[in-house]
Design an enzyme around this catalytic site. Structure first.
Site, short mmCIF file in Angstrom:
data_model
loop_
_atom_site.label_atom_id
_atom_site.label_comp_id
_atom_site.label_asym_id
_atom_site.label_seq_id
_atom_site.Cartn_x
_atom_site.Cartn_y
_atom_site.Cartn_z
N MET A 166 -48.74 30.30 20.63
CA MET A 166 -48.80 30.01 22.17
C MET A 166 -50.33 28.93 22.60
SD MET A 166 -47.04 33.20 23.81
CE MET A 166 -47.88 34.28 23.08
N THR A 212 -43.25 35.98 10.56
CA THR A 212 -44.40 35.69 11.82
C THR A 212 -44.42 34.35 11.26
OG1 THR A 212 -45.51 36.16 13.58
CG2 THR A 212 -46.35 36.64 11.60
N ALA A 213 -44.64 33.53 12.67
CA ALA A 213 -45.13 32.13 12.19
C ALA A 213 -46.19 31.86 11.78
CB ALA A 213 -45.04 31.68 14.01
N PRO A 260 -39.90 32.01 11.04
CA PRO A 260 -40.05 30.75 11.98
C PRO A 260 -38.44 30.18 12.44
CG PRO A 260 -40.87 31.21 9.88
CD PRO A 260 -39.93 31.92 10.02
N LYS A 303 -34.66 29.71 27.75
CA LYS A 303 -35.39 28.62 28.64
C LYS A 303 -34.48 27.01 28.37
CE LYS A 303 -39.47 26.69 30.24
NZ LYS A 303 -40.99 26.55 30.53
N GLU A 305 -7.44 24.00 -26.55
CA GLU A 305 -7.91 25.26 -26.21
C GLU A 305 -7.83 25.21 -24.73
OE1 GLU A 305 -11.97 26.07 -28.93
OE2 GLU A 305 -10.31 26.45 -30.71
N GLY A 362 -37.10 34.46 17.26
CA GLY A 362 -38.01 34.52 15.93
C GLY A 362 -39.26 34.91 15.60
N ASP A 391 -33.17 33.84 22.00
CA ASP A 391 -33.11 33.04 22.65
C ASP A 391 -33.58 31.38 21.77
OD1 ASP A 391 -36.26 33.60 21.00
OD2 ASP A 391 -36.36 34.95 22.55
N ILE A 450 -44.61 40.94 17.02
CA ILE A 450 -46.00 39.56 17.21
C ILE A 450 -45.26 38.58 18.43
CG2 ILE A 450 -47.29 38.00 16.07
CD1 ILE A 450 -46.87 39.60 13.35
N1 SAH Z 1 -42.72 36.59 17.91
C1 SAH Z 1 -42.50 35.36 16.99
C2 SAH Z 1 -43.42 34.51 18.52
C3 SAH Z 1 -43.79 34.55 19.17
S1 SAH Z 1 -44.90 33.45 21.02
C4 SAH Z 1 -43.83 35.58 15.48
O1 SAH Z 1 -43.61 36.47 15.21
O2 SAH Z 1 -43.46 33.73 14.61
C5 SAH Z 1 -44.36 31.80 20.12
C6 SAH Z 1 -45.14 31.01 19.58
O3 SAH Z 1 -44.71 31.23 18.44
C7 SAH Z 1 -45.31 29.70 19.95
O4 SAH Z 1 -45.95 28.97 21.00
C8 SAH Z 1 -45.71 28.62 18.89
O5 SAH Z 1 -47.39 29.18 18.78
C9 SAH Z 1 -45.19 30.00 17.31
N2 SAH Z 1 -44.34 29.90 16.96
C10 SAH Z 1 -43.00 30.69 16.46
N3 SAH Z 1 -42.32 29.92 16.21
C11 SAH Z 1 -43.01 28.62 14.99
C12 SAH Z 1 -42.79 27.75 14.50
N4 SAH Z 1 -41.69 27.52 13.40
N5 SAH Z 1 -43.04 27.18 14.35
C13 SAH Z 1 -44.91 26.88 14.35
N6 SAH Z 1 -45.15 27.75 15.97
C14 SAH Z 1 -44.35 28.34 15.97
#
Ligand code: SAH
Length: 467
Positions: A382, A331-332, A225, A270, A22, A301, A248, A306
């Site tokens: 930040m 968002t983060a 994130p 950067k 089979e 990111g 970035d 945001i």
């Molecule tokens: N647009 C992004 C935020 C950009 S400002 C968002 O919506 O998440 C950049 C800040 O986001 C960083 O200084 C940090 O405070 C936060 N951040 C982004 N990615 C992160 C991660 N993986 N872990 C922790 N903080 C993060």
């Protein structure tokens, strides 16, 4: 890569199957589907083999296996229930340079049979290289579920239109855009699935009569994130269709591996020792690339709206009449909250959540007295360099110094680290955290001791250690 996946053209090519049970029958079926000219060697055969032989679809070779059976064969499958016979077939095949698969014995195989999803002419093959067949099967089931049955019809249609498309569109870019529109055309797919030929033809003509886009477009996509699994489906589709991806440092490497391979990548973050590309220059890059007629994805990111300056980038495009769209991202704050086990709201702790920039001094002042009020969660983006100031301002404006705080570094990625403590320690804790980090302030942080699911190895920084 342990095995190179290839798709063999076996039409009318002589192949050998050793075994008549089979299991062998299942392999024979596959080889016959692929059009192979099949000889089957075994002492006894299931009735199906006799039926195929009677129909002239296979040749039966009754008796012991001998190396002579391999002459002129392109490939062989050993599917007997006798290990020594299978081993002999493999050994002889190797000597004669014939590709050989031994069923259920990946060590004795110069090729392996993957799990397949057949939407001919689309074929998807999944293999774990013999290491985790059940995982490969589970993956196959998932793919079966997401690949619609009419996919094959769509691919057939694509094949029949190739010449016409080549003639109709002179450049590769507009051809690719036509194909992307055709293959993403839900209503056309539905007409094909329903066998509604007339409607499908009308829809195809409409696609042809569309003027090719002169100017490009920009899609602002939130990459989330870090964990690539948090990218939205729409975000994934966009980065796979992009001509150019402008990104970035906050976009994770895992997400970048999902970008279409031949897309141009422009890094605007950067680099060590260098400054960021100024915002104005990024806006100009987006504009110029779109004016060249390209499909540009600006990958950012988290969520682009945001603290992402997404709005500023779009304003420039809007002024220049470049079409744009936005795909939100996680968002983060959402990502870090989920992956650190800290719900941002909770009926017993916080009825609202505030996303706050730590760069407030530069971007305009903050109303510290409302931020210091209870029953809410504060999430600072930040905020690392301003942590001591945040600590001082919140305490001065009445927030208890014992309020729990957490710093989430590299949230959602495998490098995530969470540092916990009290508001009175925030400035000191921030000195131990690297960028990107998010600061969460509020009594919800205490829930982490129960709700942390992401990393059990991650030893939460205890208060005692900090004292
Ligand atoms: N647009 C992004 C935020 C950009 S400002 C968002 O919506 O998440 C950049 C800040 O986001 C960083 O200084 C940090 O405070 C936060 N951040 C982004 N990615 C992160 C991660 N993986 N872990 C922790 N903080 C993060």
């Amino acid at each position: 890569m342990d095995y190179l996946p290839i798709f063999c053209q076996l039409q009318h090519k002589a192949c050998l199957l050793v075994g008549g049970g089979e299991v062998a029958e299942r392999k024979a079926r596959l080889l016959l589907d692929a059009g192979a000219a099949l000889t089957v060697n075994a002492y006894t055969f299931t009735p199906q083999f006799h039926e195929w032989a009677a129909q002239g679809r296979i040749t039966l070779s009754e008796g012991e296996f001998s190396a002579a059976l391999l002459a002129e064969k392109w490939l062989v499958i050993a599917a007997t229930d006798r290990v020594e016979v299978n081993a002999l077939v493999y050994q002889c095949a190797n000597q004669q340079r014939v590709f050989c698969n031994v069923v259920d014995d990946p060590k004795r195989a110069s090729f392996i049979m993957p799990s397949i999803i057949d939407r001919s002419p689309i074929m998807v093959a999944v293999s774990s290289g013999g290491k985790a067949p059940v995982l490969a099967r589970l993956l196959r089931e998932k793919l079966e579920a997401v690949l619609p049955q009419h996919l094959g019809k769509l691919a057939q249609l694509g094949g029949s239109l190739r010449q016409r498309v080549k003639k109709h569109f002179s450049d590769i870019g507009s051809r690719r855009r036509f194909w992307e529109k055709l293959f993403a055309h839900d209503r056309l797919a539905q007409s094909l699935a329903n066998n509604d030929v007339a409607l499908a033809e009308r829809q195809i003509e409409q696609l042809f009569s569309h003027q090719p886009q002169e100017c490009g477009e920009v899609v602002l996509v939130g990459a989330g994130p870090g964990d690539a699994g948090l990218l939205t489906l729409k975000g994934l589709q966009q980065i796979q269709q992009a001509d150019v991806v402008v990104y970035d440092r906050l976009v994770s490497d895992d997400v970048m591996t999902l970008v279409r391979r031949d897309a141009e990548r422009i890094f605007v973050g950067k680099r060590a020792g260098h400054h960021c590309v100024p915002q104005e220059q990024i806006n100009q890059i987006l504009l110029e690339q779109a004016q060249l007629g390209k499909r540009v994805v600006r990958l950012k990111g988290g969520d682009p709206f945001i603290f992402g300056r997404g709005g500023e980038e779009l304003e420039t495009l809007a002024e220049a009449n470049i079409p744009f769209s936005v795909v939100p991202g996680i968002t983060a704050a959402s990502g870090c909250s989920a992956y650190s086990g800290i719900p941002l709201t909770h009926r017993d702790h916080a009825q609202s959540v505030r996303l706050v920039t730590g760069h407030a001094k530069r971007d305009g002042g903050l109303d510290w007295s409302t931020l210091a009020a209870g029953q809410q969660t504060l999430v600072f983006y930040m905020g690392l360099t301003q942590a001591a100031d945040i600590q001082q301002q919140l305490i001065e404006h009445g927030m208890p110094a014992t309020t729990p705080v957490a710093l989430v570094e590299n949230g959602t990625s495998c490098r995530q680290r969470v540092i916990e403590g009290e508001l009175s320690q925030l400035g000191t804790l921030a000195l131990q955290a690297a960028s990107p980090s998010l600061i969460i302030v509020g009594s919800v942080v205490s829930l982490r001791s129960k709700l942390n699911w992401f990393s059990s190895q991650e030893a939460p920084q205890q208060l005692a250690q900090m004292a």
